[in-house]
Write a protein that holds these residues in place. Structure first.
Motif, short mmCIF file in Angstrom:
data_model
loop_
_atom_site.label_atom_id
_atom_site.label_comp_id
_atom_site.label_asym_id
_atom_site.label_seq_id
_atom_site.Cartn_x
_atom_site.Cartn_y
_atom_site.Cartn_z
N GLY A 1 0.83 -1.21 0.00
CA GLY A 1 0.00 0.00 0.00
C GLY A 1 0.86 1.25 0.00
N ARG A 2 0.21 2.40 0.31
CA ARG A 2 0.91 3.69 0.39
C ARG A 2 0.85 4.18 1.83
NH1 ARG A 2 -1.77 5.57 -4.97
NH2 ARG A 2 -0.16 4.91 -6.43
N PHE A 3 2.00 4.63 2.31
CA PHE A 3 2.12 5.01 3.71
C PHE A 3 2.85 6.34 3.83
CE2 PHE A 3 2.04 0.44 3.23
CZ PHE A 3 0.96 0.09 4.04
N GLU A 4 2.23 7.29 4.55
CA GLU A 4 2.83 8.61 4.73
C GLU A 4 3.77 8.62 5.92
OE1 GLU A 4 -0.30 11.51 5.11
OE2 GLU A 4 -0.68 11.52 2.96
N LEU A 5 4.90 9.30 5.70
CA LEU A 5 5.82 9.61 6.79
C LEU A 5 5.65 11.09 7.07
CD1 LEU A 5 8.22 8.70 8.62
CD2 LEU A 5 9.73 9.55 6.79
N GLU A 6 5.21 11.41 8.30
CA GLU A 6 4.91 12.80 8.66
C GLU A 6 5.81 13.31 9.76
OE1 GLU A 6 0.28 14.00 8.10
OE2 GLU A 6 0.75 12.80 9.85
N LEU A 7 6.05 14.60 9.69
CA LEU A 7 6.70 15.32 10.78
C LEU A 7 5.58 16.02 11.53
CD1 LEU A 7 9.30 16.43 12.15
CD2 LEU A 7 9.15 18.35 10.55
N HIS A 8 5.48 15.77 12.84
CA HIS A 8 4.43 16.41 13.65
C HIS A 8 4.99 17.65 14.34
CE1 HIS A 8 1.39 13.38 13.02
NE2 HIS A 8 2.26 12.42 13.31
N HIS A 9 4.15 18.71 14.30
CA HIS A 9 4.40 20.02 14.94
C HIS A 9 5.70 20.62 14.45
CE1 HIS A 9 0.97 18.98 17.36
NE2 HIS A 9 1.57 17.91 17.77
N PRO A 10 5.77 21.15 13.30
CA PRO A 10 4.69 21.43 12.36
C PRO A 10 4.31 20.16 11.60
CG PRO A 10 6.75 22.14 11.40
CD PRO A 10 7.06 21.62 12.77
N ASP A 11 3.07 20.06 11.23
CA ASP A 11 2.59 18.89 10.50
C ASP A 11 2.92 19.05 9.02
OD1 ASP A 11 1.56 17.74 12.77
OD2 ASP A 11 -0.40 18.68 12.55
N SER A 12 3.75 18.15 8.53
CA SER A 12 4.05 18.15 7.09
C SER A 12 4.42 16.74 6.66
CB SER A 12 5.19 19.12 6.76
OG SER A 12 6.38 18.72 7.38
N VAL A 13 4.01 16.40 5.43
CA VAL A 13 4.33 15.10 4.87
C VAL A 13 5.75 15.14 4.34
CG1 VAL A 13 3.72 13.41 3.09
CG2 VAL A 13 1.91 14.67 4.27
N LEU A 14 6.57 14.16 4.75
CA LEU A 14 7.97 14.10 4.34
C LEU A 14 8.15 13.11 3.18
CD1 LEU A 14 9.70 13.96 7.83
CD2 LEU A 14 9.12 15.98 6.46
N ALA A 15 7.36 12.01 3.23
CA ALA A 15 7.51 10.97 2.21
C ALA A 15 6.22 10.16 2.14
CB ALA A 15 8.68 10.04 2.54
N VAL A 16 6.01 9.54 0.98
CA VAL A 16 4.92 8.59 0.79
C VAL A 16 5.58 7.31 0.28
CG1 VAL A 16 2.77 8.03 -0.39
CG2 VAL A 16 3.25 10.40 0.28
N LEU A 17 5.60 6.28 1.13
CA LEU A 17 6.21 5.00 0.73
C LEU A 17 5.17 4.18 -0.01
CD1 LEU A 17 7.90 3.96 4.11
CD2 LEU A 17 8.81 5.44 2.34
N GLU A 18 5.52 3.71 -1.20
CA GLU A 18 4.63 2.81 -1.93
C GLU A 18 5.25 1.42 -1.88
OE1 GLU A 18 2.66 1.99 -6.27
OE2 GLU A 18 3.36 4.01 -5.82
N VAL A 19 4.50 0.51 -1.24
CA VAL A 19 4.98 -0.87 -1.09
C VAL A 19 4.18 -1.76 -2.04
CG1 VAL A 19 5.37 -2.77 0.52
CG2 VAL A 19 5.56 -0.41 1.34
N ARG A 20 4.89 -2.34 -3.01
CA ARG A 20 4.25 -3.23 -3.99
C ARG A 20 4.15 -4.64 -3.44
NH1 ARG A 20 8.14 -0.28 -7.81
NH2 ARG A 20 9.59 -1.63 -6.74
N PRO A 21 3.04 -5.34 -3.76
CA PRO A 21 2.88 -6.73 -3.26
C PRO A 21 3.92 -7.67 -3.86
CG PRO A 21 0.93 -6.03 -4.51
CD PRO A 21 1.90 -4.91 -4.52
#
Length: 149
Positions: free
Chosen positions: A129-149
């Motif tokens: 699936g797709r999984f977000e890596l976030e930095l909290h406070h400030p909230d920002s998306v750092l990466a979106v990992l796409e894992v293929r089956p």
């Protein structure tokens, strides 16, 4: 004359006995030695090569390292979008100048951030699936990992 005849017959008998005895004794031993030598060397020459598991097992691959540098709460170069295969070993390295923690959604991994020090998150991506890596406070998306089956 009789004495000479007896001596001659005795000498002939001894000569024949000596030659015959040596020939009979020598031939079987020589044949046995040749046979034993042939038998001992033949299996070693024709034995199949045996492959051990250590020779056929590939070495463990090194994990994929994904480095993210955060400046003023935003990932340098934009959001990373790595594509990974299920079962792959990964190390996420986040170096942030701000923030409280880094959170990988779906895997529920959260690590505190210390500005200037890298945060290392080693994992095996075993969920597709797709999984977000976030930095909290400030909230920002750092990466979106796409894992293929």
């Amino acid at each position: 004359m009789r004495r000479i005849l007896v001596i001659a017959v005795a000498a002939s008998a001894l000569a024949l006995a000596g030659c015959g005895g040596d020939a009979e004794t020598a031939s079987p031993d020589a044949t046995a030695t040749e046979t034993e030598t042939t038998t001992a060397t033949t299996p070693a020459e024709t034995a199949p090569t045996v492959t051990t598991p250590a020779e056929t097992t590939p070495p463990n691959p090194k994990p994929t390292t994904i480095v993210i540098v955060v400046d003023q709460g935003r990932p340098r170069g934009g959001i990373k979008r790595p594509e990974l295969d299920k079962g792959e070993k990964v190390v996420l390295v986040v170096r942030a100048d701000a923030g409280e923690d880094v959170h990988l959604h779906g895997y529920d991994i959260e690590k505190p951030v210390t500005p200037g020090k890298p945060v290392r998150i080693p994992l095996t991506v075993d969920l597709p699936g797709r999984f977000e890596l976030e930095l909290h406070h400030p909230d920002s998306v750092l990466a979106v990992l796409e894992v293929r089956p």
